[in-house]
Design a protein around this motif. Sequence first.
Motif, short mmCIF file in Angstrom:
data_model
loop_
_atom_site.label_atom_id
_atom_site.label_comp_id
_atom_site.label_asym_id
_atom_site.label_seq_id
_atom_site.Cartn_x
_atom_site.Cartn_y
_atom_site.Cartn_z
N SER A 28 3.34 17.66 -0.67
CA SER A 28 3.08 16.27 -1.00
C SER A 28 3.64 15.39 0.12
CB SER A 28 3.75 15.92 -2.33
OG SER A 28 3.63 14.55 -2.60
N ILE A 29 2.83 14.45 0.58
CA ILE A 29 3.23 13.53 1.65
C ILE A 29 2.95 12.12 1.16
CG2 ILE A 29 2.86 12.83 4.05
CD1 ILE A 29 1.68 15.77 4.38
N VAL A 30 3.99 11.29 1.10
CA VAL A 30 3.84 9.92 0.62
C VAL A 30 4.30 8.97 1.72
CG1 VAL A 30 4.53 8.24 -1.13
CG2 VAL A 30 4.28 10.65 -1.76
N VAL A 31 3.41 8.03 2.10
CA VAL A 31 3.72 7.04 3.13
C VAL A 31 3.71 5.66 2.49
CG1 VAL A 31 2.85 5.95 5.23
CG2 VAL A 31 2.79 8.43 5.01
N GLU A 32 4.79 4.93 2.76
CA GLU A 32 4.92 3.58 2.20
C GLU A 32 5.95 2.80 3.01
OE1 GLU A 32 5.33 1.83 -2.31
OE2 GLU A 32 6.38 3.67 -1.85
N ASN A 33 5.60 1.58 3.39
CA ASN A 33 6.53 0.68 4.09
C ASN A 33 7.25 1.32 5.27
OD1 ASN A 33 5.93 -1.45 2.36
ND2 ASN A 33 7.49 -0.80 0.90
N LYS A 34 6.49 1.91 6.19
CA LYS A 34 7.04 2.53 7.40
C LYS A 34 8.00 3.68 7.13
CE LYS A 34 6.63 -0.69 11.17
NZ LYS A 34 7.35 -1.39 12.20
N SER A 35 7.86 4.33 5.97
CA SER A 35 8.66 5.51 5.69
C SER A 35 7.75 6.60 5.13
CB SER A 35 9.80 5.21 4.73
OG SER A 35 9.29 4.94 3.44
N VAL A 36 8.19 7.84 5.27
CA VAL A 36 7.41 8.98 4.78
C VAL A 36 8.34 9.90 3.99
CG1 VAL A 36 7.74 10.31 6.92
CG2 VAL A 36 5.82 10.84 5.41
N SER A 37 7.80 10.48 2.94
CA SER A 37 8.52 11.44 2.12
C SER A 37 7.66 12.69 2.04
CB SER A 37 8.73 10.84 0.73
OG SER A 37 9.31 11.78 -0.13
N VAL A 38 8.23 13.84 2.46
CA VAL A 38 7.48 15.11 2.48
C VAL A 38 8.16 16.09 1.52
CG1 VAL A 38 6.71 17.05 3.89
CG2 VAL A 38 6.79 14.75 4.87
N THR A 39 7.36 16.67 0.63
CA THR A 39 7.86 17.68 -0.30
C THR A 39 7.10 18.97 -0.06
OG1 THR A 39 8.23 15.94 -1.96
CG2 THR A 39 8.27 18.21 -2.74
N THR B 147 0.83 -1.20 0.00
CA THR B 147 0.00 0.00 0.00
C THR B 147 0.87 1.26 0.00
OG1 THR B 147 -1.72 -1.16 1.22
CG2 THR B 147 -1.81 1.23 1.25
N LYS B 148 0.47 2.21 -0.83
CA LYS B 148 1.13 3.51 -0.88
C LYS B 148 0.03 4.56 -0.68
CE LYS B 148 4.07 6.19 -4.00
NZ LYS B 148 4.74 6.12 -5.31
N ILE B 149 0.23 5.46 0.28
CA ILE B 149 -0.75 6.51 0.58
C ILE B 149 -0.12 7.85 0.23
CG2 ILE B 149 -2.20 7.56 2.35
CD1 ILE B 149 -1.87 4.95 3.97
N GLU B 150 -0.81 8.62 -0.59
CA GLU B 150 -0.31 9.93 -1.01
C GLU B 150 -1.33 11.00 -0.66
OE1 GLU B 150 0.69 10.02 -5.17
OE2 GLU B 150 1.58 8.02 -5.10
N TYR B 151 -0.87 12.04 0.04
CA TYR B 151 -1.72 13.20 0.30
C TYR B 151 -1.04 14.40 -0.34
CZ TYR B 151 -4.21 17.02 2.42
OH TYR B 151 -4.94 18.17 2.59
N SER B 152 -1.80 15.16 -1.10
CA SER B 152 -1.22 16.36 -1.69
C SER B 152 -2.18 17.52 -1.47
CB SER B 152 -0.97 16.16 -3.19
OG SER B 152 -2.19 15.92 -3.87
N LYS C 24 3.54 5.55 15.76
CA LYS C 24 2.85 6.35 14.73
C LYS C 24 2.37 5.44 13.60
CE LYS C 24 2.28 10.56 12.64
NZ LYS C 24 2.20 11.92 13.02
N TRP C 25 3.19 4.46 13.22
CA TRP C 25 2.80 3.52 12.16
C TRP C 25 1.52 2.78 12.55
CZ3 TRP C 25 3.34 2.95 7.24
CH2 TRP C 25 3.02 1.74 6.63
N ASN C 26 1.43 2.35 13.79
CA ASN C 26 0.23 1.63 14.25
C ASN C 26 -1.01 2.53 14.18
OD1 ASN C 26 1.64 -0.73 14.68
ND2 ASN C 26 2.07 -0.27 16.82
N LYS C 27 -0.85 3.82 14.46
CA LYS C 27 -1.97 4.75 14.35
C LYS C 27 -2.41 4.89 12.89
CE LYS C 27 -0.88 7.62 18.34
NZ LYS C 27 -0.45 8.95 18.79
N ILE C 28 -1.44 4.94 11.99
CA ILE C 28 -1.76 5.04 10.56
C ILE C 28 -2.48 3.78 10.09
CG2 ILE C 28 -0.74 5.10 8.23
CD1 ILE C 28 1.40 7.00 9.46
N VAL C 29 -1.97 2.63 10.48
CA VAL C 29 -2.59 1.36 10.09
C VAL C 29 -4.02 1.29 10.62
CG1 VAL C 29 -2.51 -1.15 10.42
CG2 VAL C 29 -0.42 0.10 9.86
N ASP C 30 -4.23 1.73 11.85
CA ASP C 30 -5.57 1.72 12.45
C ASP C 30 -6.52 2.64 11.69
OD1 ASP C 30 -7.48 1.02 14.59
OD2 ASP C 30 -7.26 3.14 15.13
#
Length: 117
Positions: A18-29, A4-9, A45-51
Motif C-alpha cells: 500500500s502506498i499513500v501520498v498526501e501533502n508532500k509525504s508518502v507512507s509505504v506498507t 488530495t489523497k492518492i492511494e495505490y494498493s 519528485k512532488w512536481n512530477k507527481i503533480v504533473d
Amino acid sequence: MTSTKIEYSAHSRGYHKSIVVENKSVSVTNGRDAAPVKSNIDDAKWNKIVDAFSKVNLESLSTLKAPTDKRTYDGAAIGNLKIIQNQKTYETPGFDNGFPPKEIEKLVNLLVDFAKE
C-alpha cells in the motif's frame, strides 16, 4: 493538491503493498501486518507527481480497462488506484500490478517507485 489523497494498493493471497501520498509525504506498507514507513517527498519528485496527476481524468477512473488479465489466474497481484479529493472518492477497477491502464500509467509508476526506495 492540498485536499488530495492518492492511494495505490496491490494485493494477492501472499502479497500486500500500500502506498499513500498526501501533502508532500508518502507512507509505504509492505505486508498485511507491517507498519507503514513514512517519509517526505522532495520538491522535484512532488512536481512530477503533480504533473502526472493533472493529466488524470478523475471522472473516468471507474471506467478504465486493464490492458492485461494476469490477475484472473493469480499471474499478478490486483492493483488499484484510489484518489480522494474534496471528500469525493474516485477509484479504478482492479488491474494487474505492474500493468496499469495507459491513462494512469505515469502516476502509478511514480507511486510504485516509492516502494523501491
